[in-house]
Design a protein around this motif. Structure first.
Motif, PDB file in Angstrom:
ATOM      1  N   GLU A  43      -7.276   7.331 -15.735  1.00 24.61           N
ATOM      2  CA  GLU A  43      -6.237   8.169 -15.131  1.00 24.61           C
ATOM      3  C   GLU A  43      -5.840   7.629 -13.753  1.00 24.61           C
ATOM      4  OE1 GLU A  43      -7.939  12.026 -15.118  1.00 24.61           O
ATOM      5  OE2 GLU A  43      -7.727  12.322 -17.295  1.00 24.61           O
ATOM      6  N   GLN A  44      -6.847   7.197 -12.988  1.00 24.25           N
ATOM      7  CA  GLN A  44      -6.545   6.623 -11.675  1.00 24.25           C
ATOM      8  C   GLN A  44      -5.729   5.339 -11.816  1.00 24.25           C
ATOM      9  OE1 GLN A  44     -10.482   6.197 -10.052  1.00 24.25           O
ATOM     10  NE2 GLN A  44     -10.590   8.327  -9.331  1.00 24.25           N
ATOM     11  N   GLY A  45      -6.099   4.538 -12.835  1.00 22.39           N
ATOM     12  CA  GLY A  45      -5.357   3.306 -13.076  1.00 22.39           C
ATOM     13  C   GLY A  45      -3.919   3.571 -13.471  1.00 22.39           C
ATOM     14  N   VAL A  46      -3.706   4.580 -14.302  1.00 24.60           N
ATOM     15  CA  VAL A  46      -2.350   4.939 -14.708  1.00 24.60           C
ATOM     16  C   VAL A  46      -1.548   5.418 -13.496  1.00 24.60           C
ATOM     17  CG1 VAL A  46      -0.979   6.578 -16.054  1.00 24.60           C
ATOM     18  CG2 VAL A  46      -2.958   5.456 -17.095  1.00 24.60           C
ATOM     19  N   THR A  47      -2.168   6.262 -12.682  1.00 24.57           N
ATOM     20  CA  THR A  47      -1.486   6.770 -11.485  1.00 24.57           C
ATOM     21  C   THR A  47      -1.105   5.632 -10.543  1.00 24.57           C
ATOM     22  OG1 THR A  47      -2.653   8.879 -11.607  1.00 24.57           O
ATOM     23  CG2 THR A  47      -1.709   8.279  -9.467  1.00 24.57           C
ATOM     24  N   HIS A  48      -2.059   4.696 -10.336  1.00 26.08           N
ATOM     25  CA  HIS A  48      -1.792   3.561  -9.447  1.00 26.08           C
ATOM     26  C   HIS A  48      -0.675   2.683 -10.022  1.00 26.08           C
ATOM     27  CE1 HIS A  48      -2.639   0.413  -6.494  1.00 26.08           C
ATOM     28  NE2 HIS A  48      -2.553  -0.452  -7.500  1.00 26.08           N
ATOM     29  N   ALA A  49      -0.756   2.394 -11.328  1.00 22.57           N
ATOM     30  CA  ALA A  49       0.263   1.549 -11.956  1.00 22.57           C
ATOM     31  C   ALA A  49       1.632   2.207 -11.891  1.00 22.57           C
ATOM     32  CB  ALA A  49      -0.119   1.266 -13.406  1.00 22.57           C
ATOM     33  N   ARG A  50       1.661   3.532 -12.050  1.00 19.68           N
ATOM     34  CA  ARG A  50       2.933   4.247 -11.965  1.00 19.68           C
ATOM     35  C   ARG A  50       3.522   4.135 -10.561  1.00 19.68           C
ATOM     36  NH1 ARG A  50       1.375   8.833 -14.032  1.00 19.68           N
ATOM     37  NH2 ARG A  50       2.090   8.311 -16.145  1.00 19.68           N
ATOM     38  N   ARG A  51       2.664   4.215  -9.537  1.00 14.64           N
ATOM     39  CA  ARG A  51       3.149   4.083  -8.156  1.00 14.64           C
ATOM     40  C   ARG A  51       3.630   2.663  -7.882  1.00 14.64           C
ATOM     41  NH1 ARG A  51      -0.433   5.877  -3.581  1.00 14.64           N
ATOM     42  NH2 ARG A  51       1.583   6.170  -2.568  1.00 14.64           N
ATOM     43  N   VAL A  52       2.966   1.665  -8.503  1.00 15.82           N
ATOM     44  CA  VAL A  52       3.437   0.287  -8.379  1.00 15.82           C
ATOM     45  C   VAL A  52       4.810   0.153  -9.022  1.00 15.82           C
ATOM     46  CG1 VAL A  52       3.047  -2.099  -9.110  1.00 15.82           C
ATOM     47  CG2 VAL A  52       1.141  -0.744  -8.219  1.00 15.82           C
ATOM     48  N   ALA A  53       4.964   0.723 -10.238  1.00 16.03           N
ATOM     49  CA  ALA A  53       6.243   0.659 -10.937  1.00 16.03           C
ATOM     50  C   ALA A  53       7.344   1.355 -10.150  1.00 16.03           C
ATOM     51  CB  ALA A  53       6.105   1.294 -12.323  1.00 16.03           C
ATOM     52  N   GLN A  54       6.989   2.378  -9.398  1.00 15.07           N
ATOM     53  CA  GLN A  54       7.964   3.116  -8.593  1.00 15.07           C
ATOM     54  C   GLN A  54       8.228   2.446  -7.245  1.00 15.07           C
ATOM     55  OE1 GLN A  54       5.991   6.902  -8.362  1.00 15.07           O
ATOM     56  NE2 GLN A  54       6.840   7.650 -10.303  1.00 15.07           N
ATOM     57  N   GLY A  55       7.513   1.353  -6.963  1.00 16.39           N
ATOM     58  CA  GLY A  55       7.691   0.678  -5.687  1.00 16.39           C
ATOM     59  C   GLY A  55       7.075   1.410  -4.521  1.00 16.39           C
ATOM     60  N   ARG A  56       6.015   2.159  -4.754  1.00 17.82           N
ATOM     61  CA  ARG A  56       5.347   2.899  -3.682  1.00 17.82           C
ATOM     62  C   ARG A  56       4.016   2.265  -3.289  1.00 17.82           C
ATOM     63  NH1 ARG A  56       7.751   7.599  -2.517  1.00 17.82           N
ATOM     64  NH2 ARG A  56       9.413   8.273  -3.914  1.00 17.82           N
ATOM     65  N   VAL A  57       3.536   1.349  -4.091  1.00 23.04           N
ATOM     66  CA  VAL A  57       2.301   0.610  -3.809  1.00 23.04           C
ATOM     67  C   VAL A  57       2.571  -0.834  -4.186  1.00 23.04           C
ATOM     68  CG1 VAL A  57      -0.118   0.283  -4.461  1.00 23.04           C
ATOM     69  CG2 VAL A  57       0.799   2.590  -4.236  1.00 23.04           C
ATOM     70  N   GLY A  58       1.989  -1.760  -3.463  1.00 25.42           N
ATOM     71  CA  GLY A  58       2.154  -3.163  -3.813  1.00 25.42           C
ATOM     72  C   GLY A  58       2.245  -4.036  -2.586  1.00 25.42           C
ATOM     73  N   ARG A  59       3.054  -5.087  -2.706  1.00 21.62           N
ATOM     74  CA  ARG A  59       3.188  -6.065  -1.635  1.00 21.62           C
ATOM     75  C   ARG A  59       4.621  -6.576  -1.617  1.00 21.62           C
ATOM     76  NH1 ARG A  59       0.935 -12.170  -2.158  1.00 21.62           N
ATOM     77  NH2 ARG A  59       2.198 -11.911  -4.037  1.00 21.62           N
ATOM     78  N   VAL A  60       5.158  -6.775  -0.423  1.00 22.21           N
ATOM     79  CA  VAL A  60       6.479  -7.379  -0.301  1.00 22.21           C
ATOM     80  C   VAL A  60       6.398  -8.502   0.723  1.00 22.21           C
ATOM     81  CG1 VAL A  60       7.230  -5.659   1.400  1.00 22.21           C
ATOM     82  CG2 VAL A  60       8.933  -6.945   0.102  1.00 22.21           C
ATOM     83  N   ARG A  61       6.869  -9.676   0.320  1.00 25.32           N
ATOM     84  CA  ARG A  61       6.830 -10.860   1.178  1.00 25.32           C
ATOM     85  C   ARG A  61       8.208 -11.032   1.811  1.00 25.32           C
ATOM     86  NH1 ARG A  61       4.985 -14.657  -3.641  1.00 25.32           N
ATOM     87  NH2 ARG A  61       6.670 -13.366  -4.509  1.00 25.32           N
TER      88      ARG A  61
END
Length: 303
Positions: free
Chosen positions: A76-94
């Protein structure tokens, strides 16, 4: 073993009865009993003690339930994190900037605004020249960039205007033209110019050079340097004069003078946001949207 087996098992473990667990899972009781039996056969031990009025977990069943809950919780935590990545709320921008773009107040303000809005997105910031930025973006090594006026605009990249400002002459202290309210183009015929190398800032001086040529002369370029701050430092050292965007006049104020050119409305230094047209990461897409919204709130600056 599938995830549904874990969910079935935990439902029975929590309800302590197959009938109630089946109702909770919106299925019939016989198929649920069969699924639990298949799970027990696969594990090689009994999960439940069957009793007349329900079931109780066996000792290995208790141990398995603890890990099953942990596995589902991690999923569930992985799904939540992946969803936030897909939404552009978690990740990295260069992000890459040219040195002159970094001096424009809109660039650091927009990046700071993005950082405050999305603290879970890591920002990697680098300062390089325009030609290197374009190359690195085409190679997928930079996600977004803020730069001035490239000579080429590859189809793979998207260029969006953030701001425009006038260009100013930079003169050393004591220069004969210092003190004039605005300097005419004709007064620059014999001046030694320092420009940023054409591959590094290819589009910055094109309008100025064309204006000189229309008056019958070509600017006398005595040096080409990798960055505008280097050009200003050389002017301060008496190496010539240069032309920079107005937002850079905060630099070396004690050693040089910044002067307007007559008819300077023809010489504009744009500021562009550059993103990839395709293969854009969610975090980069979020950055683009945030910066453009921030720009619209501030208005396109014209100095």
């Amino acid at each position: 073993m599938e995830l549904r087996h874990l969910r079935y098992f935990l439902a029975v473990a929590e309800e302590r009865q197959f009938t109630r667990a089946a109702a909770r899972l919106h299925m019939q009781q016989p198929p649920l009993s069969q699924q639990i039996q298949e799970l027990e056969q696969e594990l090689g031990f009994a999960l439940f003690l069957r009793q007349p009025r329900g079931v109780e977990l066996t000792a290995p069943g208790e141990a398995f339930a603890e890990h099953a809950r942990g596995a589902l919780r991690m999923l569930e935590q992985g799904v939540t994190h992946a969803r936030r990545v897909a939404q552009g709320r978690v990740g990295r921008v260069r992000i890459a900037l040219t040195s002159s773009a970094a001096f424009h107040p809109l660039a650091p303000a927009a990046i700071r605004n993005f950082r405050e809005r999305y603290p879970d997105i890591a920002i990697e910031l680098s300062e390089i020249n325009a030609a290197e930025i374009i190359e690195m973006m085409l190679q997928g090594r930079v996600d977004v960039a803020i730069l001035r006026k490239p000579i080429g605009t590859p189809a793979e990249l998207r260029f969006e205007l953030l701001a425009q400002e006038r260009m100013l002459l930079v003169l050393p202290l004591g220069h004969a033209l210092v003190g004039k309210r605005a300097i005419s183009m004709d007064a620059l015929v014999d001046e030694p110019f320092i420009f940023v190398r054409r591959p590094g800032a290819p589009g910055m001086y094109a309008d100025f050079i064309r204006a000189c040529e229309a008056r019958g002369y070509t600017p006398r370029v005595v040096d080409e340097v990798p960055r505008m701050v280097t050009a200003i430092n050389l002017v301060a050292a008496g190496g010539g004069i240069t032309l920079v965007p107005a937002s850079m006049q905060r630099y070396q104020q004690e050693s040089v003078r910044y002067c307007r050119i007559v008819g300077d409305e023809a010489f504009r230094a744009p500021l562009h946001l550059v993103t990839r047209s395709t293969t854009e990461s969610p975090a980069a897409a979020r950055f683009r949207t945030t910066v453009l919204t921030f720009r619209n709130g501030k208005g396109v600056e014209r100095r």
